[in-house]
Design a protein around this motif. Structure first.
Motif, short mmCIF file in Angstrom:
data_model
loop_
_atom_site.label_atom_id
_atom_site.label_comp_id
_atom_site.label_asym_id
_atom_site.label_seq_id
_atom_site.Cartn_x
_atom_site.Cartn_y
_atom_site.Cartn_z
N ALA A 1 0.80 -1.20 -0.16
CA ALA A 1 0.02 0.06 -0.12
C ALA A 1 0.85 1.28 0.01
N MET B 1 1.57 1.93 -3.40
CA MET B 1 0.27 2.92 -4.21
C MET B 1 0.18 4.16 -3.53
N GLN C 1 -2.22 6.34 -6.17
CA GLN C 1 -3.33 5.71 -6.32
C GLN C 1 -4.20 5.36 -5.31
N GLU D 1 -9.00 3.33 -4.67
CA GLU D 1 -8.76 2.11 -4.12
C GLU D 1 -9.73 1.01 -4.99
N LEU E 1 -8.51 -0.52 -8.06
CA LEU E 1 -7.36 -1.66 -8.06
C LEU E 1 -7.73 -3.00 -7.80
N SER F 1 -6.82 -6.07 -5.30
CA SER F 1 -6.10 -6.47 -4.11
C SER F 1 -6.22 -7.98 -3.89
N LYS G 1 -2.18 -6.35 3.00
CA LYS G 1 -2.68 -6.43 1.63
C LYS G 1 -1.68 -6.29 0.43
N TYR H 1 -1.33 -5.41 -3.69
CA TYR H 1 -2.24 -4.77 -4.96
C TYR H 1 -1.43 -5.03 -6.11
#
Length: 462
Positions: free
Chosen positions: A201, A204, A209, A214, A217, A219, A263, A265
């Motif tokens: 993250a 991003m 982004q 979000e 995207l 993920s 997380k 992406y």
């Protein structure tokens, strides 16, 4: 990210400039938060000074053998009050940071003012519109006729907005990517990179982004690929976040977001991993400019494009792109933008494809961009131009989010300027080649510059 000092010094000017791109800056909210910050910060500094003074008095009193219990009680009270003030200050600073993270970049003064793509300004056209003495087919009909484009199987495997290439068409797609990479590395001075397709993250967030986009995207939950130690650490961070929320009423996700342990992406473009190579770095002046190129797949949910370009390869959840990224001295970024644009144009010129360059207006440029040129290639079947590359200067907007800096001539750290552009979108270039080089019998002539990558093959035929 915009410089908060610019907002503090010229809030009305920033609001006016952002308004040209259709963004309404909540100046009242910013002024309110800034007012609270100033009051709390002043109070915090006063309490710190009082505590420091009282602590010195304790030392002096002790050296004289005097009773220090009253002063120690005062220090304890000051400490409690200071802790409370620091929590309040932290909350206000988080609120300001949250506000800053969703503010778009300010358009450069030379960007034409407008509301939509209808107000973009054509800069030039290169080449001529091809003439055909037969009814042209679109890339879908051509690809299926060649036996190399299969949407039905792709839909079975994955779903809508995916494509499957095979045979000569798959090789032509690969040839385009290789040709682009060779041109940019051998002739334009870019360093080829191979980068992760999954990013955290923080990456991003660095390129803009997150947090605003979000929903656009893809993920993946990282829990299944974490080590046991990482899972324990992640659970501790989660508990700490929940405890902070209960105690202060402020929800934070910085620990999880910044470590990326919660997380991953899928990259929407190689811009993300390549630009983040300089995140939290101070680059020596002599290393500028830095130029990188990467060929990667790109993954986009196309959340806001329901019903658009549902036929064919124009708007896909997965597509390939050769991305150009530059990190440069601020004084050179607009010259670098023109250079980068020229590098992307070179690919179309070598392929013999007709195109035009447009300068995007304030209402059409992307969230992070200060200025953008789009290159639009001619597609005969649609009888129109379609975007095949977008080349942007972000000035210090991304660098401020990433803390990407260089050491200037005076030896002081200064924010870089970052730029990127498609050099080119491989799938859309394939579409353009198919449609512009089609023959009456459904075959497709291979552009001369691609033939060495195709084993000398001159034509694709069914």
């Amino acid at each position: 990210m915009l410089d908060i000092q610019t907002l503090r010094n010229d809030l009305a000017g920033v609001a006016a400039r952002l308004a040209t791109r259709g963004f309404v800056l909540d100046t009242t909210k910013f002024e309110q938060l800034e007012g609270e910050r100033k009051v709390i910060q002043t109070r915090t500094q006063e309490l710190q000074a009082k505590r420091n003074s009282a602590s010195k008095q304790i030392g002096i009193a002790k050296s004289k053998g005097e009773d220090v219990s009253a002063i120690m009680a005062e220090v304890a009270n000051l400490g409690d009050e200071l802790k409370q003030a620091e929590v309040q200050l932290g909350e206000v600073q988080i609120a300001l940071q949250t506000m800053l993270e969703v503010l778009p970049n300010m358009p450069n003064e030379s960007v034409p003012v407008g509301k939509s793509e209808a107000d973009n300004v054509e800069v030039r056209k290169v080449g001529s519109v091809p003439k055909f003495d037969f009814a042209v087919k679109d890339h879908v009909s051509l690809g299926e006729g060649l036996g190399g484009l299969d949407f039905e199987t792709a839909a079975k495997i994955s779903g809508a907005r995916f494509s499957l290439l095979k045979g000569g068409l798959a090789r032509l797609h690969r040839a385009l990517a290789q040709f682009m990479l060779d041109t940019h590395t051998d002739q334009h001075g870019y360093t080829e990179t191979y980068v992760p397709y999954l990013v955290n993250a923080a990456s991003m967030r660095g390129t803009g982004q997150l947090p605003k986009f979000e929903e656009d995207l893809f993920s993946v939950n990282a829990g299944s690929i974490l080590t046991n130690d990482e899972k324990v650490q992640h659970e501790k961070m989660k508990q700490a976040d929940e405890k902070h929320f209960k105690e202060t009423g402020v929800k934070i996700v910085s620990a999880n977001m910044m470590t990326g342990s919660k997380k991953f992406y899928l990259i929407p473009t190689a811009e993300v991993p390549v630009t983040n190579m300089v995140r939290d770095e101070i680059v020596p002046l002599e290393k500028l400019p830095m130029r990188f190129v990467a060929h990667t797949p790109c993954f986009r949910s196309e959340a806001g494009s329901a019903g658009r370009d549902t036929r064919g390869m124009i708007r896909q959840h997965q597509f390939d792109k050769v991305e150009l990224v530059q990190m440069v001295h601020p004084d050179e970024s607009y010259a670098a933008l023109e250079q980068l644009l020229g590098h992307a144009e070179t690919i179309l010129q070598k392929l013999g494809l007709h195109y035009r360059v447009v300068k995007l207006c304030t209402g059409d440029i992307g969230f992070s961009a200060a200025m953008t040129y789009d290159i639009e290639v001619w597609l005969p079947a649609q009888n129109t131009y379609r975007e095949i590359s977008s080349c942007s200067n972000f000035e210090a907007f991304q660098a401020r989010r990433m803390q990407a800096r260089f050491r200037n001539a005076q030896g002081k750290p200064e924010l870089l300027h970052t730029l990127n552009g498609s050099g080119l979108a491989v799938g859309r270039t394939l579409v353009a080649v198919l449609e512009n080089y089609q023959q009456a019998d459904g075959s497709v002539v291979i552009p001369e510059v691609l033939r060495p990558y195709m084993g000398g093959l001159e034509k694709l035929a069914g």
